[in-house]
Motif scaffolding. Structure first.
Motif, PDB file in Angstrom:
ATOM      1  N   GLU A  31       0.828  -1.207   0.000  1.00  6.15           N
ATOM      2  CA  GLU A  31       0.000   0.000   0.000  1.00  6.15           C
ATOM      3  C   GLU A  31       0.866   1.263   0.000  1.00  6.15           C
ATOM      4  OE1 GLU A  31      -3.310   0.196  -0.425  1.00  6.15           O
ATOM      5  OE2 GLU A  31      -3.176  -1.978  -0.720  1.00  6.15           O
ATOM      6  N   GLN A  37      -3.480   3.516   4.465  1.00 13.86           N
ATOM      7  CA  GLN A  37      -4.061   2.492   3.597  1.00 13.86           C
ATOM      8  C   GLN A  37      -3.547   1.102   3.961  1.00 13.86           C
ATOM      9  OE1 GLN A  37      -2.912   4.922   0.078  1.00 13.86           O
ATOM     10  NE2 GLN A  37      -4.857   4.241  -0.785  1.00 13.86           N
ATOM     11  N   GLU A  97      -5.352  -0.007   7.199  1.00 15.17           N
ATOM     12  CA  GLU A  97      -6.746  -0.319   6.900  1.00 15.17           C
ATOM     13  C   GLU A  97      -6.870  -1.652   6.164  1.00 15.17           C
ATOM     14  OE1 GLU A  97     -10.758   1.748   5.016  1.00 15.17           O
ATOM     15  OE2 GLU A  97      -8.800   2.646   4.624  1.00 15.17           O
ATOM     16  N   ARG A  98      -5.974  -1.890   5.231  1.00  9.97           N
ATOM     17  CA  ARG A  98      -6.009  -3.163   4.494  1.00  9.97           C
ATOM     18  C   ARG A  98      -5.727  -4.339   5.427  1.00  9.97           C
ATOM     19  NH1 ARG A  98      -2.247  -4.743  -0.774  1.00  9.97           N
ATOM     20  NH2 ARG A  98      -2.435  -7.007  -0.535  1.00  9.97           N
ATOM     21  N   HIS A 113      -6.651   9.501   2.245  1.00  5.57           N
ATOM     22  CA  HIS A 113      -6.696   8.441   1.240  1.00  5.57           C
ATOM     23  C   HIS A 113      -7.199   7.175   1.938  1.00  5.57           C
ATOM     24  CE1 HIS A 113      -4.627  10.737  -1.857  1.00  5.57           C
ATOM     25  NE2 HIS A 113      -3.827  11.183  -0.899  1.00  5.57           N
ATOM     26  N   THR A 114      -8.388   6.741   1.588  1.00  7.36           N
ATOM     27  CA  THR A 114      -8.976   5.548   2.198  1.00  7.36           C
ATOM     28  C   THR A 114      -9.511   4.628   1.114  1.00  7.36           C
ATOM     29  OG1 THR A 114     -11.130   6.639   2.433  1.00  7.36           O
ATOM     30  CG2 THR A 114      -9.610   6.758   4.314  1.00  7.36           C
ATOM     31  N   LYS A 115      -9.631   3.361   1.468  1.00  7.58           N
ATOM     32  CA  LYS A 115     -10.208   2.398   0.551  1.00  7.58           C
ATOM     33  C   LYS A 115     -11.718   2.579   0.514  1.00  7.58           C
ATOM     34  CE  LYS A 115      -6.532  -0.026  -0.611  1.00  7.58           C
ATOM     35  NZ  LYS A 115      -6.085  -0.205  -1.989  1.00  7.58           N
TER      36      LYS A 115
END
Length: 210
Positions: free
Chosen positions: A77, A82, A85-86, A207-209
């Motif tokens: 990422e 990110q 979060e992943r 910046h997010t999924k």
């Protein structure tokens, strides 16, 4: 001429891994292992040494297979946010995957060990500490890139997210569903600090999924 083993070593190791994963190191006896692996005790000792060495090899296999998603997420990422979060979202999926025992082998396999298995506890603790350090490294990356404020307590953040991941593993073993753990992941991400304001005074874009 040496006699060839009459079993698939790789398949036997995967069966041992799943037995340790389901029951934990101490509760998994040699009898349980040989039954799961489809071999006799002499074959186990000849191929793997003993239970302790078999467990260590099973842990290495776990890291390269079922547990490799964490390493991939942290490496692939573009930002720390990110990546974290992943890891959380993929933990929710992997820990509740019905194709294998719930939770994480590294987190749960030594929970009920006695003093005689202190080395096993230490082995797994080392892997957990390394994972926490890898999370902190990605959070540090966000600080270095200006995506987090310079004074951000990255150690505390990494410890928080490692704690959430360990809790998700425990919850999955208690029957929590994928949807429930995704909700936990979303709540945990609310603790990730927002980007600092830009020099023009406007808020930076997260910046997010999706």
């Amino acid at each position: 001429m040496a006699r060839q083993r009459a079993f698939d070593r790789d398949a036997a190791l995967e069966s041992a891994l799943r037995a340790f994963w389901e029951h934990g190191y101490e509760a998994t006896s040699i009898a349980a292992l040989t039954a799961a692996m489809g071999i006799r005790p002499p074959s186990l000792y000849a191929a793997f040494g003993d239970k302790r060495r078999l467990f260590e090899e099973a842990v290495r296999r776990y890291q390269l297979t079922h547990g490799a998603f964490t390493t991939r997420a942290l490496a692939e990422e573009p930002t720390g946010r990110q990546a974290v979060e992943r890891v959380l979202r993929e933990s929710a999926a992997e820990y509740t995957n019905a194709a294998h025992p719930p939770g994480c082998l590294i987190i749960t396999a030594a929970v009920n060990c006695g003093p005689e298995s202190a080395d096993v506890e230490e082995l797994l603790r080392g892997f957990r500490e390394a994972a926490k350090a890898a999370i902190r490294k990605r959070v540090d990356d966000d600080v270095a890139a200006g995506r987090l404020a310079p004074g951000t307590d990255t150690e505390a953040l990494a410890t928080f997210f490692a704690s959430v991941i360990q809790g998700m593993s425990t919850q999955s073993r208690d029957g929590a569903s994928h949807a429930v753990l995704v909700g936990v992941a979303e709540l945990a991400m609310a603790a990730y600090p927002p980007p600092p304001p830009r020099p023009d005074g406007r808020a930076a874009v997260r910046h997010t999924k999706p």
